[in-house]
Design a protein around this motif. Structure first.
Motif: not given
Lengths: 397, 397
Positions: B72, B75, B78, B103-104, B140
């Motif tokens: 997390d 995240q 980007y 990944l966000k 993503l």
């Protein structure tokens, strides 16, 4: 009938040597054992035999014992049979070279040359011994009995004990299959002594085919298990069986094709032997869909083939009798054996190491008649016999 | 031009992750490293880089570090690029499953989805990642750069130091080969950063073929060396070369045949690649007749392929990317691959063990969609995808 006991010399006194010497001794033979590390055990306390078939036999001794390092001491008599249960690694030392020093040279009227009994795995192992000891100028033996043992026995407790299961079946035949009356009689007599002693096997007409049948299992299930460095059972799992089974079956097919090219017919060696050798092992798989008790698979849970045990212990493997001889015949007859070639190539570096170790790290080249450096760059097609590459210089490189 | 530094997330911070993060950092990128056991090293003392090409760089640190166990924390932004240098073992955990947690998710106008850079061995590794992260509903990532590294680098001193030789060449292309303008631009930009940082590689039109060329060596010389549990050099000796060379060449031919069936033409992947991949290694042999310095063989004396190193250390191997994917395509297109099948079957038991160990001995089945016990005895032809057996029920058992 005879007052004189048959004289048997047993070379290679491991588990198999012990069990078969016991049976021949019980059948009336006098046993001379050639011992290496277990000489003291055999001449003092004796060896303990724990057999599911023959019971517990503590402190068993052969009639007499000679040291491997003192072969002359065995040359005081002519033997009726020379039982060869030593490991057969011809790329290290030829079987005839191991046998020869123990045998009495022919001399006058009293000579009675022994029959060599080859109780070892593989195909085509008789030829070299026959040429060197039976057919050669220096004739030291009268003929050969070729024998295949179906038995589970191990030497334990540092060579002081032999454990043996319930299975013991010896199949024996003359080499060559068409033999003279004297050799047929020798086979009958050997079988008589062995069965009198409690042995459960028989003489057969076609021992050559039985050798191919045993190699079928040893090279395929045994070969793949050796490459995996895992017991055969590891090839039979849910996650591995669908990878192993097709490969194992196709290794076996290669072997049948080579046998066919060598003139062994469907009648002698049926294609159905392949499914049988696949199924009897698959039947022991934990995978429910293929497990089949009716097929009589009786593989021990963590059974490892002898090639793998030797590999794990850094000892020379019986690679030539079990795989190399099949590949050599495949090359002779232009049969493709991609899987056997790969197994041989993958195990060869370890075999080379093991043989060097066994020789005390002296780098000696044996068995391979042409070494690579003797070839010129333009004659690379001239590979040593048995090398698993095409002899056609256009295709191998 | 831009004030903002390109953001790179590097997953798998071993030797390759370190070297390529260094180059991208020098080229102007901001590096977020995903670390596992070396988190403390990377955030305190930094890592020592000893490179024949780039010199000694003590105490190098990425811009920031996140723990693999706390995805997390990555995240918060980007990334422009996600550099994947982790070991690719899809039969254990799919690459997309490893990448996804860092990944966000797309959110409003500000979103700029990253390009995934797959810097790993094998063929056909892009498809799964593309389907899961680029083409799927939960999008993503914007696309994939496929990259093949020709480099010798090792993590030593318990992860505190990276040693690197003189060779560093990265070949990169879009996946698929025909990509949109945005992805072409991403490749140009990534190449610019990397070369600005000192990298010696280039963008190429056809990265797919380069993957096949590297697999040619890795599966053949690497596969046989792994089965032997010996360095590649052990296959090149006087006594072993005439066994290995024909087998290695034929493994390579199997790979070319599969590539052909997959539509990769002679123009893209010439048959001459086989002789090249054989000869460049044979040239390093101690055997005088074949040694050829002009061919530029530069194999380290005791070089072991990564599959073998993983096997020896009981770790999961990159078996599926390097061999399994080739075999799966062979089955799709009905191409015979007897040698690759055998290598896969022989290594599978060890892979199963290693994956179980990596999972803390929990017996979980991943990657294989159909397990053996789900098959009935009469539907044995229904093998899992990639299983190296014929799907024809008449021929496999």
């Amino acid at each position: 009938m005879e007052a004189r006991k048959p004289e048997v010399l047993c070379i290679g006194f491991g588990a198999l040597g012990t069990i078969y010497s016991l049976l021949l001794s019980r059948g009336g033979a006098s046993i001379t054992a050639v011992a290496r590390s277990n000489y003291t055990t055999l001449t003092t306390t004796g060896i303990d035999i724990a057999s599911a078939k023959y019971g517990d036999i503590p402190n068993w001794k052969p009639d007499r014992c000679v040291r491997e390092s003192e072969p002359d001491t065995a040359q005081d008599r002519y033997y009726d049979y020379v039982l060869c249960t030593f490991k057969n690694v011809p790329d290290h030392k030829r079987a005839s070279e191991i046998i020869r020093p123990f045998l009495k040279a022919p001399c006058g009227e009293e000579q009675k040359l022994p029959t060599i009994v080859l109780l070892q795995n593989g195909v085509g192992i008789e030829e070299e011994v026959s040429k060197a000891l039976v057919e050669g100028e220096e004739r030291l033996a009268s003929g050969i009995i070729s024998a295949v043992a179906w038995i589970g026995a191990n030497l334990v407790d540092g060579g002081k004990k032999v454990t043996h299961g319930a299975l013991e079946r010896l199949q024996m035949g003359t080499y060559p299959i068409q033999a003279n009356e004297q050799q047929k009689a020798a086979l009958v007599e050997f079988t008589r002594i062995y069965t009198n002693g409690g042995g459960g096997g028989t003489a057969v007409q076609d021992i050559e085919t039985i050798r191919w049948q045993k190699v079928l299992w040893n090279a395929a299930w045994g070969g793949l298990s050796t490459l995996a460095r895992q017991p055969v059972s590891a090839l039979l799992d849910e996650e591995t069986l669908h990878y192993s089974i097709g490969v194992v079956r196709r290794i076996m097919l290669e072997i049948v094709y080579v046998a066919r090219a060598c003139g062994i017919s469907e009648e002698r060696f049926p294609m159905a032997s392949v499914d049988q050798a696949v199924n009897i092992t698959v039947a022991t798989s934990p995978v429910a869909a293929v497990n089949d008790a009716s097929k009589g698979g009786n593989l021990a849970a963590h059974f490892k083939p002898s090639i793998l045990l030797d590999l794990e212990n850094g000892r020379p493997m019986e690679l030539e009798p079990i795989i190399g001889n099949v590949v050599a015949r495949a090359r002779e007859h232009d049969v493709d054996t991609p899987r056997l070639d790969l197994i041989l190539a993958a195990l060869k570096p370890n075999q080379v190491d093991a043989i060097r170790r066994a020789d005390g790290d002296r780098v000696e080249k044996r068995g391979v008649s042409t070494t690579f450096s003797q070839l010129t760059a333009t004659s690379r097609g001239n590979w040593p016999a048995g090398a698993p590459v095409s002899k056609d210089s256009r295709t191998y490189l």
